[in-house]
Design a protein around this motif. Structure first.
Motif, PDB file in Angstrom:
ATOM      1  N   VAL A 109       0.867  -1.181   0.000  1.00 27.65           N
ATOM      2  CA  VAL A 109       0.000   0.000   0.000  1.00 27.65           C
ATOM      3  C   VAL A 109       0.903   1.230   0.000  1.00 27.65           C
ATOM      4  CG1 VAL A 109      -2.145  -0.952   0.900  1.00 27.65           C
ATOM      5  CG2 VAL A 109      -0.361  -0.343   2.511  1.00 27.65           C
ATOM      6  N   ALA A 110       0.870   1.933  -1.116  1.00 31.63           N
ATOM      7  CA  ALA A 110       1.788   3.060  -1.309  1.00 31.63           C
ATOM      8  C   ALA A 110       1.026   4.298  -1.780  1.00 31.63           C
ATOM      9  CB  ALA A 110       2.869   2.665  -2.316  1.00 31.63           C
ATOM     10  N   GLY A 111      -0.209   4.420  -1.305  1.00 27.35           N
ATOM     11  CA  GLY A 111      -1.036   5.550  -1.745  1.00 27.35           C
ATOM     12  C   GLY A 111      -1.025   6.708  -0.770  1.00 27.35           C
ATOM     13  N   SER A 216      -8.019   7.997   0.780  1.00 28.22           N
ATOM     14  CA  SER A 216      -8.850   7.699   1.951  1.00 28.22           C
ATOM     15  C   SER A 216      -8.450   6.430   2.692  1.00 28.22           C
ATOM     16  CB  SER A 216     -10.313   7.661   1.535  1.00 28.22           C
ATOM     17  OG  SER A 216     -10.449   6.988   0.312  1.00 28.22           O
ATOM     18  N   VAL A 247       4.539   0.550   2.609  1.00 26.88           N
ATOM     19  CA  VAL A 247       5.671   0.857   1.738  1.00 26.88           C
ATOM     20  C   VAL A 247       6.902   1.338   2.520  1.00 26.88           C
ATOM     21  CG1 VAL A 247       5.098   3.312   1.305  1.00 26.88           C
ATOM     22  CG2 VAL A 247       6.227   1.965  -0.469  1.00 26.88           C
ATOM     23  N   LYS A 348      -5.349  16.918  11.042  1.00 31.65           N
ATOM     24  CA  LYS A 348      -4.014  17.146  10.481  1.00 31.65           C
ATOM     25  C   LYS A 348      -3.872  18.563   9.940  1.00 31.65           C
ATOM     26  CE  LYS A 348      -2.871  12.483   9.252  1.00 31.65           C
ATOM     27  NZ  LYS A 348      -1.993  11.661   8.484  1.00 31.65           N
ATOM     28  N   LYS A 369      -8.833  14.509   7.993  1.00 33.76           N
ATOM     29  CA  LYS A 369      -8.676  13.621   6.858  1.00 33.76           C
ATOM     30  C   LYS A 369      -9.433  12.347   7.218  1.00 33.76           C
ATOM     31  CE  LYS A 369      -4.681  11.846   4.746  1.00 33.76           C
ATOM     32  NZ  LYS A 369      -3.245  11.807   4.624  1.00 33.76           N
TER      33      LYS A 369
HETATM   34  P1  UTP Z   1       0.493   6.015   7.264  1.00 34.86           P
HETATM   35  O1  UTP Z   1      -0.692   5.911   8.113  1.00 34.86           O
HETATM   36  O2  UTP Z   1       1.809   5.961   7.912  1.00 34.86           O
HETATM   37  O3  UTP Z   1       0.341   7.337   6.398  1.00 34.86           O
HETATM   38  O4  UTP Z   1       0.391   4.885   6.148  1.00 34.86           O
HETATM   39  P2  UTP Z   1       1.273   8.042   5.341  1.00 34.86           P
HETATM   40  O5  UTP Z   1       0.360   8.641   4.337  1.00 34.86           O
HETATM   41  O6  UTP Z   1       2.323   7.154   4.782  1.00 34.86           O
HETATM   42  O7  UTP Z   1       2.004   9.168   6.151  1.00 34.86           O
HETATM   43  P3  UTP Z   1       1.447  10.475   6.913  1.00 34.86           P
HETATM   44  O8  UTP Z   1       0.507   9.987   7.965  1.00 34.86           O
HETATM   45  O9  UTP Z   1       0.779  11.348   5.877  1.00 34.86           O
HETATM   46  O10 UTP Z   1       2.684  11.080   7.450  1.00 34.86           O
HETATM   47  C1  UTP Z   1       0.663   3.539   6.371  1.00 34.86           C
HETATM   48  C2  UTP Z   1       0.720   2.865   5.009  1.00 34.86           C
HETATM   49  O11 UTP Z   1      -0.539   2.980   4.355  1.00 34.86           O
HETATM   50  C3  UTP Z   1      -0.373   3.581   3.090  1.00 34.86           C
HETATM   51  C4  UTP Z   1       0.897   4.387   3.190  1.00 34.86           C
HETATM   52  O12 UTP Z   1       1.421   4.634   1.896  1.00 34.86           O
HETATM   53  C5  UTP Z   1       1.747   3.493   4.058  1.00 34.86           C
HETATM   54  O13 UTP Z   1       2.334   2.471   3.304  1.00 34.86           O
HETATM   55  N1  UTP Z   1      -1.554   4.420   2.802  1.00 34.86           N
HETATM   56  C6  UTP Z   1      -1.959   5.347   3.687  1.00 34.86           C
HETATM   57  C7  UTP Z   1      -2.188   4.232   1.603  1.00 34.86           C
HETATM   58  O14 UTP Z   1      -1.803   3.398   0.770  1.00 34.86           O
HETATM   59  N2  UTP Z   1      -3.279   5.018   1.337  1.00 34.86           N
HETATM   60  C8  UTP Z   1      -3.725   5.957   2.188  1.00 34.86           C
HETATM   61  O15 UTP Z   1      -4.726   6.632   1.882  1.00 34.86           O
HETATM   62  C9  UTP Z   1      -3.053   6.121   3.405  1.00 34.86           C
END
Ligand code: UTP
Length: 450
Positions: A109-111, A216, A247, A348, A369
């Motif tokens: 999950v890299a979104g 989301s 990720v 946030k 968010k």
């Molecule tokens: P985090 O909750 O750590 O959020 O995501 P983030 O977006 O990486 O970082 P902040 O909170 O903005 O600083 C945990 C994992 O979930 C993925 C992230 O890419 C990470 O691998 N994720 C998070 C998604 O794929 N989609 C989203 O909408 C949110």
């Protein structure tokens, strides 16, 4: 001319419908923006508005601030498993069989926006400062390639992006020839978004012509797999198990054969890896049972006495930390892909447009968010396989620019582990005492073969 007229009529219709929606859901503050725009931008904004699920948005806003304990259920510890050498070998053997049969895929999950880290671009492209300069994506690709080379079978890799970072992610892979992966085995799929809202539940604009839409949450993963066609791809390939991970963990053992084998032998629809929390304050979710169902509860939601409770042996009763490394059976994902899990609100710092139409970057949190979280699928099952692993071998998250869980702490953990691998392999590191030792994942997945 007829074409132009038809297009103008379409735009008008969209705008009229969008205006009605805004009025119905008390979001009239957006109307002046919409009305001021030139036709094509007006159309884009109207379409964004029409896509918003206002009922879900209103419902999620109303649930903010409601007592969290109400939704927690009765918390009890969950039983977990720890590997001994002999059992681990049995599980590894089973895991390798499944890898050789092509029954396993990986989902990253890299979104996410990675707002705490503040890296420009997708977080998977971040170089945390290892001697090799490798990005998260490259480290993960090489670990997967190591396994697939040994299994003689490619491991399909499903990469979740968001509308914000999809293009950049795909380009990053393409420019680097997919790190040696077959292009058709890297499957990119885009997740959905939700509008950010302020304290009063009002939509925010990210510019005078756009709503502020944020990805989301990772809980969108299953639904996005289905809508993008990636779930069908998994079925076509005959996958049985999917290894799911974040990720941003520099030490993630992607598609760990022992974990795959354990999940398969125990045969619960979900397996998860956990670590012992360093103490009650450590900021990781707690894996436990909630009203007799497996669950992860956020440390912020757990009342303090429960966080600090100790068992008869003096250990934290709720001391199992979530690592966001799970095995999901394909059947489970397929069955629950469209399940309606709740949105959680995180307060946030979110940039927005002020009354003059200028974009402002707030210095303190200003808006919510809304995110769905993958572990809200856990209570769908009665029993989950939980295995405790060694933190130093598997967990080096990069969340913040500095301090805890930063590139510096993660880099140290990787280099320490690689040095230990060399020592365990009987190699002397004397003379290398002050050197950084980094071992390429293509050479060694977890310390073997040195
Ligand atoms: P985090 O909750 O750590 O959020 O995501 P983030 O977006 O990486 O970082 P902040 O909170 O903005 O600083 C945990 C994992 O979930 C993925 C992230 O890419 C990470 O691998 N994720 C998070 C998604 O794929 N989609 C989203 O909408 C949110």
């Amino acid at each position: 001319l007829r074409g132009v007229n038809e297009r103008m009529t379409d735009i008008m219709n969209n705008v009229v419908q969008a205006e009605a929606r805004l009025q119905l859901y008390k979001q009239e503050h957006i109307l002046p923006y919409l009305r001021k725009l030139p036709a094509d931008q007006q159309d884009r904004l109207a379409k964004q508005i029409l896509k918003v699920n206002f009922d879900r948005l209103t419902e999620s806003y109303r649930s903010i601030g409601r007592r969290k304990e109400d939704s927690l259920g009765i918390l009890t510890p969950i039983s977990h498993y720890e590997w001994n050498e002999d059992e681990k070998k049995v599980h590894e053997k089973r895991g390798w069989e499944l890898l050789r049969q092509g029954k396993v895929g990986a989902i990253v999950v890299a979104g996410g926006q990675g707002s705490r880290l503040g890296h420009r671009g997708p977080k998977g492209t971040f170089d945390m400062g290892l001697p090799s300069g490798k990005s998260f994506f490259q480290l993960q690709a090489e670990r997967l390639l190591n396994l697939s080379g040994r299994a003689g079978r490619s491991i399909p890799w499903y990469i979740m992006t968001s509308p914000d970072n999809h293009q950049d992610t795909v380009e990053f892979f393409s420019l680097r020839q997919y790190f040696g992966y077959r292009k058709e085995d890297c499957i990119f799929f885009e997740q959905r978004t939700m509008p950010a809202i302020d304290r009063e539940g009002k939509l925010l604009m990210s510019s005078p012509s756009e709503l502020n839409l944020a990805p989301s949450g990772n809980g969108e993963c299953f639904a996005s797999l289905r809508h993008s066609g990636a779930l069908q791809d998994m079925e076509n390939r005959g996958l049985k198990w999917l290894f799911y991970y974040n990720v941003d963990n520099a030490l993630v053992k992607v598609a760990d054969p022992a974990f795959i084998g354990l999940a398969d032998i125990r045969n619960n629809p979900i397996a998860t890896k956990v670590i012992t929390k360093t103490g009650p304050e450590e900021k990781v979710g707690i894996v436990c049972m909630s009203s007799s169902r497996p669950a992860v509860v956020e440390y912020t939601e757990v009342p303090d006495p429960i966080l600090r409770q100790r068992d008869s042996g003096g250990e934290l009763a709720f001391g199992l930390g979530n690592l966001s490394m799970h095995m999901f059976s394909f059947d489970f994902i397929s069955r629950y892909a469209d399940e309606d899990i709740p949105y959680h609100a995180a307060f946030k710092k979110i940039s927005c447009v002020d009354a003059n139409g200028d974009v402002v970057e707030p210095e303190t949190p200003n808006a919510y968010k809304l995110e769905r979280l993958i572990f809200d699928f856990f209570p769908k099952i009665e029993e989950m396989t939980v295995v405790k692993v060694v933190r130093e071998e598997e967990f080096a998250p990069v969340k913040n620019k500095e301090g805890d869980d930063s590139p510096l702490t993660a880099r140290k953990l990787v280099l320490q582990l690689h040095k230990k691998w060399l020592e365990d392999a009987g190699r002397s590191t004397i003379g290398l005492a002050d050197e950084d030792i980094e071992i390429p994942p293509l050479q060694s997945y977890s310390g073997e073969g040195l």
